[in-house]
Scaffold this active site. Structure first.
Site, PDB file in Angstrom:
ATOM      1  N   TYR A  52       0.374  -1.698  -0.455  1.00 53.01           N
ATOM      2  CA  TYR A  52      -0.267  -0.023   0.171  1.00 53.01           C
ATOM      3  C   TYR A  52       1.305   1.192  -0.132  1.00 53.01           C
ATOM      4  CZ  TYR A  52      -4.341  -2.601   1.290  1.00 53.01           C
ATOM      5  OH  TYR A  52      -5.191  -3.462   0.992  1.00 53.01           O
ATOM      6  N   ASN A 158      -7.929 -12.740  -1.876  1.00 53.99           N
ATOM      7  CA  ASN A 158      -7.683 -13.340  -2.915  1.00 53.99           C
ATOM      8  C   ASN A 158      -7.619 -14.686  -3.835  1.00 53.99           C
ATOM      9  OD1 ASN A 158      -8.532 -10.527  -3.946  1.00 53.99           O
ATOM     10  ND2 ASN A 158      -6.606  -9.930  -2.951  1.00 53.99           N
ATOM     11  N   TRP A 208     -13.287  -6.378   0.515  1.00 55.44           N
ATOM     12  CA  TRP A 208     -12.749  -4.976  -0.510  1.00 55.44           C
ATOM     13  C   TRP A 208     -13.382  -4.701  -1.542  1.00 55.44           C
ATOM     14  CZ3 TRP A 208     -10.852  -4.733  -5.071  1.00 55.44           C
ATOM     15  CH2 TRP A 208     -10.365  -6.409  -5.612  1.00 55.44           C
ATOM     16  N   SER A 209     -13.304  -3.248  -1.167  1.00 64.35           N
ATOM     17  CA  SER A 209     -14.159  -2.626  -2.017  1.00 64.35           C
ATOM     18  C   SER A 209     -15.581  -2.911  -2.619  1.00 64.35           C
ATOM     19  CB  SER A 209     -13.804  -3.120  -3.958  1.00 64.35           C
ATOM     20  OG  SER A 209     -14.198  -1.951  -4.493  1.00 64.35           O
ATOM     21  N   GLY A 214     -16.096   2.866  -6.227  1.00 57.27           N
ATOM     22  CA  GLY A 214     -17.153   4.132  -6.226  1.00 57.27           C
ATOM     23  C   GLY A 214     -17.888   4.045  -7.065  1.00 57.27           C
ATOM     24  N   ARG A 215     -18.374   2.778  -7.897  1.00 56.07           N
ATOM     25  CA  ARG A 215     -18.967   2.695  -9.766  1.00 56.07           C
ATOM     26  C   ARG A 215     -20.268   2.937  -8.251  1.00 56.07           C
ATOM     27  NH1 ARG A 215     -20.793  -3.023 -12.685  1.00 56.07           N
ATOM     28  NH2 ARG A 215     -22.243  -1.739 -13.592  1.00 56.07           N
ATOM     29  N   PHE A 217     -21.167   4.799  -7.141  1.00 51.78           N
ATOM     30  CA  PHE A 217     -21.708   6.084  -7.017  1.00 51.78           C
ATOM     31  C   PHE A 217     -21.529   7.445  -8.463  1.00 51.78           C
ATOM     32  CE2 PHE A 217     -21.942   5.775  -2.379  1.00 51.78           C
ATOM     33  CZ  PHE A 217     -22.784   5.869  -2.279  1.00 51.78           C
TER      34      PHE A 217
END
Length: 298
Positions: A52, A158, A208-209, A214-215, A217
């Site tokens: 990160y 994953n 996660w995600s 962000g899709r 919005f």
């Protein structure tokens, strides 16, 4: 239910992937304030990874812990390793690659301990499955970290159900989570058996995600617009924000995935955490599913 988990990461974890991505990069005191907000909102798990922030985030988190050592006892630290990309940190890598050899995992964990300025990592994950490394090799590194008391628990991120099963058998059932992508726009863990496997093994997954990068919005995405119409109705019904509705939807799957909440805005931390208390009705859960898919159930 929580008592049945091999290890409980809680309803929410604070994700640090983009914690340094601000116009004015935060310093240790800023991060301490952020963590205080998390604790006030009931979020006690901190999720990070070696890679990160171009391999910089762990060090910054360590500076915050150094500034406020008492926070270490209040928070569970989750970190991940096993991805090498060309950088100053990974000068040996000419192209992006996975490296889940036992030797590398031990080396990365020891570095994380130093950077995070802690004596033990609560949960250490293999960030991605390494197709070029035998799982027995990966397992040897994880077991060495456990035996040495450098990590308390181990898991993966994953991994497919078969990859998880193979490594877990070699480790004698010690994997305590599988951190995977899950959102209304990415429901693979429901269909590919990931969450069923977690239920079977009493492993709490991590998602996660949760807002689909962000899709959810996105202004000109027809699917997102349709989903938001549904979320708005439910947000009004439950008196929460739309992102909290999404988090509540995720938590209302029987596997109760820990939602990794990644935001640099304190208001969104507070508002999002309210999703854990939503008394989701069955019809509302399927309404979100239908809005995301654009059709009714089969």
């Amino acid at each position: 239910m929580a008592d049945e988990y091999l290890f409980d990461t809680g309803d929410f974890a604070y994700g640090t992937w983009r914690i340094l991505d601000e116009e004015i990069e935060p310093v240790a005191a800023d991060l301490v304030d952020r963590f205080e907000v998390c604790l006030e909102a009931g979020i006690r798990t901190l999720d990070t990874a070696e890679i990160y922030g171009d391999y910089r985030v762990e060090a910054e988190l360590g500076e915050a812990i150094k500034l406020r050592p008492d926070l270490r006892e209040k928070m569970t630290i989750v970190t991940k390793a096993g991805i090498d990309v060309p950088s100053e940190e990974k000068s040996h890598a000419s192209i992006p690659q996975y490296n889940a050899t036992g030797e590398n995992l031990v080396k990365c964990a020891e570095k994380s301990l130093s950077l995070l300025q802690t004596e033990v990592i609560d949960l250490f994950l293999v960030h991605r499955p390494d197709w070029s490394t035998h799982p027995e090799d990966t397992a040897s590194g994880l077991q060495k970290l456990l035996d040495g008391g450098k990590v308390k628990n181990v898991g993966v991120s994953n991994y497919t159900i078969h990859q998880f099963e193979t490594l877990d058998r070699i480790l004698g059932g010690k994997l305590v989570t599988n951190q995977v992508e899950f959102s209304p726009f990415h429901m693979d863990p429901i269909y590919d058996g990931t969450f069923d496997q977690c239920l079977q093994k009493k492993v709490r997954p991590m998602a996660w995600s949760p807002l689909a990068k962000g899709r959810v919005f996105a202004e000109e995405d027809e699917d997102a617009i349709r989903l938001r119409e549904c979320l708005k109705v439910l947000a009004d019904k439950y008196e929460v924000t739309m992102d909290a509705v999404v988090y509540g939807w995720i938590l209302n799957h029987p596997a109760k995935p820990t939602v990794i909440l990644g935001t640099n805005k304190e208001s969104r931390i507070r508002n999002g955490a309210a999703g854990g208390a939503i008394p989701f009705a069955r019809e509302d859960w399927f309404a979100v599913w239908q809005a995301a898919k654009g059709h009714s159930i089969p």
